[in-house]
Design an enzyme around this catalytic site. Structure first.
Site, PDB file in Angstrom:
ATOM      1  N   ASP A 155       0.818  -1.206   0.000  1.00 42.03           N
ATOM      2  CA  ASP A 155       0.000   0.000   0.000  1.00 42.03           C
ATOM      3  C   ASP A 155       0.854   1.259   0.000  1.00 42.03           C
ATOM      4  O   ASP A 155       2.060   1.215   0.276  1.00 42.03           O
ATOM      5  CB  ASP A 155      -0.911   0.021   1.236  1.00 42.03           C
ATOM      6  CG  ASP A 155      -2.114  -0.901   1.081  1.00 42.03           C
ATOM      7  OD1 ASP A 155      -2.374  -1.317  -0.056  1.00 42.03           O
ATOM      8  OD2 ASP A 155      -2.759  -1.199   2.087  1.00 42.03           O
ATOM      9  N   LYS A 186      -3.454   3.348  -2.560  1.00 41.13           N
ATOM     10  CA  LYS A 186      -4.307   4.446  -3.015  1.00 41.13           C
ATOM     11  C   LYS A 186      -4.049   5.646  -2.123  1.00 41.13           C
ATOM     12  O   LYS A 186      -3.669   5.518  -0.964  1.00 41.13           O
ATOM     13  CB  LYS A 186      -5.780   4.050  -2.944  1.00 41.13           C
ATOM     14  CG  LYS A 186      -6.273   3.601  -1.578  1.00 41.13           C
ATOM     15  CD  LYS A 186      -7.735   3.237  -1.628  1.00 41.13           C
ATOM     16  CE  LYS A 186      -8.252   2.781  -0.265  1.00 41.13           C
ATOM     17  NZ  LYS A 186      -7.670   1.533   0.187  1.00 41.13           N
ATOM     18  N   MET A 246      -7.960   9.213   9.655  1.00 42.53           N
ATOM     19  CA  MET A 246      -8.308   9.595   8.289  1.00 42.53           C
ATOM     20  C   MET A 246      -9.310  10.747   8.253  1.00 42.53           C
ATOM     21  O   MET A 246     -10.339  10.685   7.587  1.00 42.53           O
ATOM     22  CB  MET A 246      -8.871   8.381   7.527  1.00 42.53           C
ATOM     23  CG  MET A 246      -7.906   7.217   7.449  1.00 42.53           C
ATOM     24  SD  MET A 246      -8.600   5.741   6.672  1.00 42.53           S
ATOM     25  CE  MET A 246      -9.737   5.190   7.928  1.00 42.53           C
TER      26      MET A 246
END
Length: 676
Positions: free
Chosen positions: A200, A222, A337
């Site tokens: 990742d 991503k 996040m």
């Protein structure tokens, strides 16, 4: 497989992957594999015969061929062990045996004179090739057919439809929050066995070096709304690679099952029948606040903590999180996040009763040398994020424990925190050097510019090794020279004493330390790596006129040292024991990050690292692009290579070692901070 006669007249005692020929009248040979289980462990073949015979016994080195009776034990050397050819008048061999745990054969001159031969007690008819070792011929035929069928996996297209494809294995590995030292031992173990690594964006790319060089590396990460591989395709990719029989490591930031969609990938693997293992990782939930000086719990301030994601699945309603309940729950709040939404989240918490002055800390790229943090309150944090241009990835901590940052912020107080340092040493040598900088808080870019390979011409090195006793001195100028010379030395000699009696000189403490690891005494070590200093140190020890000196170093090296030694009357053999060549691989992407964002420091540990770095990046142009980037040299010879490019080193280590270079950077960084 029971032994028997082959068409050549040999007794075949053990056959592996060999053609075993049956009765010659069948005009057909069945190829079988006689595996070791056909001859039970510990049952060695025995052959009894009468002369005249020529015995040829075969086996691996170190085994024993035992001639029982009147003959002696003989060690097996190579293939051919013994060739005993005695006429009848020289004695009879009846009743004797040959015992050997591996394949062997008996070649006899005259089959008509062979009375009997037995293998494991089975009788063999004399003088013919008929296989009578099994009492029932059809039992042998059935055994041969079974082995032939089992061996079909080696024959392309044969019984392929009945063969099951080998399935691979998938490891879902938590890579930790960013600091490579927080990778678990289990994670490192499975990385070392990987055929494929899918990683990742939040994974520290330096961890990719734990994978074998031949492993396939796939970026599957991503960033925000930009995806390289959609999650569904990523799940299918893991299944496909495993179905190819490969060991797949799915490397995920933090822990695979905490806000990482690892559970979705595991479900896909389970549905496809792919075996997998989940290797937990250190989660950024606790690690990032720790590195920012914020304990999530404290006996006087917080008895628990709540973790919330600020980035919900797009299919969920906007208010999926019950902010009223979050605000009412006592203790610390950790929001993951949520960088772009932090102002909005703060307003919701205040709307549900949390005091506006509640402390808030946000930490970006936590646990790494890029770590950044900002402090505020619920009332001010949204504006601070906008003003600072704060970007993901980040972890937000809300609660009274944030007030402890001033006292507990251990990581951001390290002497090189916030400095980006480039390490240019060869990959095999960079580890400890890079680790020193990382432990001092720096962001380290490992960009090895050289690699060590054998010299192009080895004849001089071979000649020098054959004449080691003729030298009065051996001079080592680097740890590479010590390592590579003794690699060759121990291939030629078994005993360190074969080095003879020369005295030893070492250039630099690191070289001397490497020699001491070999239990060799260093007689002379100059204070500086200058040709004049080395000559001065040797001549202070003794006169070197007509003294034979072996100088062991790189294939391309500064000619000053041998020239200065010869001026003093020494007889010098300048011998290359290794060669430095440019390294061009960029496994971790560090070279790309250097070109994109520059660095605070570029460290050089030899003239060859300067030359190869310049060849790859054009050092003057890079310095022009990033004028604040500074150059650090380990010593005078390295500084000379920098000056040859019309540049000046910003610091030069007083002690010409990696420790000295680290100390020079710390001192220069402190001086700059005070000046600012």
């Amino acid at each position: 497989m029971e032994p028997g006669f082959g068409p050549s007249g040999n007794v075949i005692a053990r056959v592996e992957d060999a053609a075993f020929l049956l009765h010659k009248s069948w005009r057909t040979a069945l190829c079988v594999r006689a595996t070791r289980w056909m001859l039970p462990c510990g049952q060695f073949p025995q052959i009894q015969a009468e002369p005249p015979l020529a015995f040829n016994v075969y086996g691996p080195p170190g085994n024993q061929a035992v001639f029982e009776g009147t003959t002696t034990r003989q060690p097996i050397r190579g293939k051919h062990v013994a060739n005993t050819n005695r006429a009848p008048s020289q004695g009879r061999f009846h009743g004797q045996s040959i015992i050997c745990p591996e394949r062997f054969s008996i070649n006899y001159r005259d089959r008509s004179q062979l009375r009997t031969a037995g293998v494991n007690g089975a009788s063999v008819s004399k003088g013919n090739n008929r296989c009578d070792l099994l009492t029932k011929r059809w039992a042998l035929v059935v055994a041969c057919v079974i082995h032939w069928l089992l061996s079909c996996d080696r024959r392309p297209g044969l019984l392929a439809s009945s063969r099951m494809k080998k399935k691979g294995f998938v490891y879902l590995v938590g890579a930790g929050p960013g600091d490579t030292g927080l990778m678990t031992l289990r994670g490192a173990e499975v990385m070392a066995r990987a055929d494929v690594v899918v990683y990742d964006a939040l994974v520290n790319a330096d961890l990719l070096r734990l994978a074998p060089r031949e492993a396939e590396i796939i970026f599957g990460g991503k960033r925000a709304k930009c995806r390289s591989i959609p999650q569904g395709e990523k799940n299918q990719l893991l299944v496909e690679k495993a179905c190819e029989g490969k060991i797949v490591v799915r490397l995920k930031g933090g822990d695979p099952y905490i806000f990482g969609r690892g559970a979705e990938e595991a479900e896909e693997l389970a549905a496809a029948g792919i075996p997998f293992e989940v290797v937990p990782g250190v989660s950024s939930i606790s690690a990032v606040p720790n590195y920012a000086g914020v304990p999530l719990t404290h006996r006087e301030l917080s008895s628990g903590f709540t973790v919330i994601t600020g980035h919900e699945h797009s299919d969920k309603p906007e208010d999926a999180v019950d902010w009223a309940q979050v605000a009412a729950t006592p203790g610390t709040k950790v929001v993951m996040m949520a960088t772009e939404r932090m102002g909005e989240i703060a307003r919701r918490l205040m709307a549900h009763g949390m005091p506006p002055k509640t402390p808030v800390a946000m930490v970006r790229w936590g646990t790494t040398g890029q770590q950044q943090s900002i402090d505020g309150t619920l009332a001010t944090i949204g504006e601070l994020v906008t003003r600072a241009g704060f970007r993901a990835p980040s972890v937000t901590v809300i609660g009274e424990v944030v007030r402890l940052r001033d006292r507990l912020n251990w990581f951001e107080k390290r002497p090189l925190f916030g400095q980006r340092v480039v390490v240019t040493r060869a990959r095999d040598q960079a580890g400890d050097f890079a680790r020193q900088f990382a432990e001092l808080g720096a962001e380290v870019l490992e960009i090895p510019t050289i690699k060590i390979v054998p010299p192009e011409q080895k004849e001089n090195l071979k000649d020098a090794m054959l004449a080691l006793n003729e030298y009065d001195w051996i001079i080592f100028t680097s740890t590479n020279g010590v390592t590579e010379f003794f690699n060759y030395f121990f291939k030629a000699f078994d005993d360190m004493r074969d080095i003879g009696g020369p005295r030893i000189a070492a250039v630099g403490p690191s070289t001397a330390a490497k020699l001491r690891e070999m239990h060799l005494k260093v007689d002379v070590m100059p204070k500086e790596y200058l040709a004049s200093e080395i000559v001065r140190a040797l001549t202070a020890y003794q006169s070197i006129e007509n003294v034979r000196i072996l100088l062991l170093r790189a294939e391309v090296a500064n000619p000053d040292l041998p020239r200065e030694l010869e001026k003093c009357g020494a007889i010098v053999d300048d011998v290359a024991c290794y060669r430095t060549v440019p390294e061009t691989e960029d496994i971790s992407g560090a070279a790309a990050r250097l070109i994109e964002a520059g660095a605070d420091w570029v460290t050089f540990t030899s003239g060859s690292t300067v030359a190869c770095f310049h060849e790859r990046f054009n050092l003057p142009e890079l310095k022009s692009k990033y004028p604040k980037m500074r150059l650090a040299s380990i010593g005078p010879e390295t500084s000379k290579a920098i000056r040859n490019l019309k540049l000046e080193p910003d610091v030069e280590a007083r002690e010409h070692t990696t420790d000295g270079l680290v100390a020079a950077l710390i001192k220069a960084t402190k001086s700059k901070s005070k000046g600012a």
